[in-house]
Design a protein around this motif. Structure first.
Motif, PDB file in Angstrom:
ATOM      1  N   GLY A  69      -6.233   2.069   2.598  1.00 51.69           N
ATOM      2  CA  GLY A  69      -6.823   1.069   1.293  1.00 51.69           C
ATOM      3  C   GLY A  69      -6.657  -0.413   1.837  1.00 51.69           C
ATOM      4  N   ASN A  85     -12.087   1.935   5.061  1.00 55.87           N
ATOM      5  CA  ASN A  85     -11.293   1.616   3.545  1.00 55.87           C
ATOM      6  C   ASN A  85     -11.937   2.681   2.879  1.00 55.87           C
ATOM      7  OD1 ASN A  85     -11.054   0.793   1.106  1.00 55.87           O
ATOM      8  ND2 ASN A  85     -10.242  -1.094   2.010  1.00 55.87           N
ATOM      9  N   LYS A  86     -11.078   3.674   2.336  1.00 56.65           N
ATOM     10  CA  LYS A  86     -11.376   4.805   1.488  1.00 56.65           C
ATOM     11  C   LYS A  86     -11.668   4.411   0.282  1.00 56.65           C
ATOM     12  CE  LYS A  86      -6.785   6.331   0.375  1.00 56.65           C
ATOM     13  NZ  LYS A  86      -5.650   7.591   0.775  1.00 56.65           N
ATOM     14  N   TYR A  87     -11.478   3.234  -0.292  1.00 61.16           N
ATOM     15  CA  TYR A  87     -12.045   2.879  -1.723  1.00 61.16           C
ATOM     16  C   TYR A  87     -13.184   2.098  -1.841  1.00 61.16           C
ATOM     17  CZ  TYR A  87      -7.240   4.563  -2.417  1.00 61.16           C
ATOM     18  OH  TYR A  87      -6.157   5.321  -2.445  1.00 61.16           O
ATOM     19  N   GLU A  88     -13.924   1.723  -0.477  1.00 61.44           N
ATOM     20  CA  GLU A  88     -15.021   0.964  -0.683  1.00 61.44           C
ATOM     21  C   GLU A  88     -16.265   1.782  -0.726  1.00 61.44           C
ATOM     22  OE1 GLU A  88     -15.400  -2.393   2.036  1.00 61.44           O
ATOM     23  OE2 GLU A  88     -13.210  -3.068   1.605  1.00 61.44           O
ATOM     24  N   PHE A 111      -7.552  11.894  -4.274  1.00 55.59           N
ATOM     25  CA  PHE A 111      -8.595  11.661  -3.250  1.00 55.59           C
ATOM     26  C   PHE A 111      -8.968  12.844  -2.238  1.00 55.59           C
ATOM     27  CE2 PHE A 111      -9.523  10.007   1.048  1.00 55.59           C
ATOM     28  CZ  PHE A 111     -10.875   9.356   0.667  1.00 55.59           C
TER      29      PHE A 111
END
Length: 127
Positions: A84, A104-107, A13
């Motif tokens: 997350g 949210n780092k995954y959205e 990431f």
């Protein structure tokens, strides 16, 4: 204006985000750190314009780093918490006004918020 420190134990990431910033916001200076303990030293030594901190890390989680950073003089409005976790959890632990943003780092939609922040920093760095 333009020094960014990103602290996240997820090396993939970190590589993705730092490469993205370097490609699209070339005036910004990005430093990354996978070890939260080493990051504490980096915070002391350098003037940081934006601090991005992962909430879930071993040894020292993002909440403790956030507390350390604000006590070290980094303005809470220059700190973004990444996680997350879902939005409800994040806003419960970091209510509005606690820091600049909680994402949210995954959205994918959350990336737009980071882009707004990076764009603003790029404009300021360009003078």
């Amino acid at each position: 204006m333009g020094k960014i420190l990103i602290i996240d134990d997820d090396a993939a990431f970190l590589n993705f985000l730092s490469s993205y910033i370097r490609e699209f916001y070339p005036l910004l200076d990005v430093e990354t750190c996978t070890n939260p303990l080493k990051a504490l030293r980096a915070m002391k030594k350098k003037k940081i314009d934006l601090l991005l901190v992962d909430l879930e890390m071993p040894m020292l989680d993002g909440t403790k780093i956030f507390k350390y950073a604000t006590e070290a003089g980094i303005d809470k409005n220059r700190i973004v918490i990444l996680s997350g976790r879902d939005a409800d959890y994040l806003h419960e632990h970091f209510p509005m006004g606690t820091c600049l943003a909680v994402l949210n780092k995954y959205e994918a939609k959350q990336k737009a918020v980071l882009d707004m922040i990076f764009s603003s920093m790029q404009r300021k760095a360009a003078g």
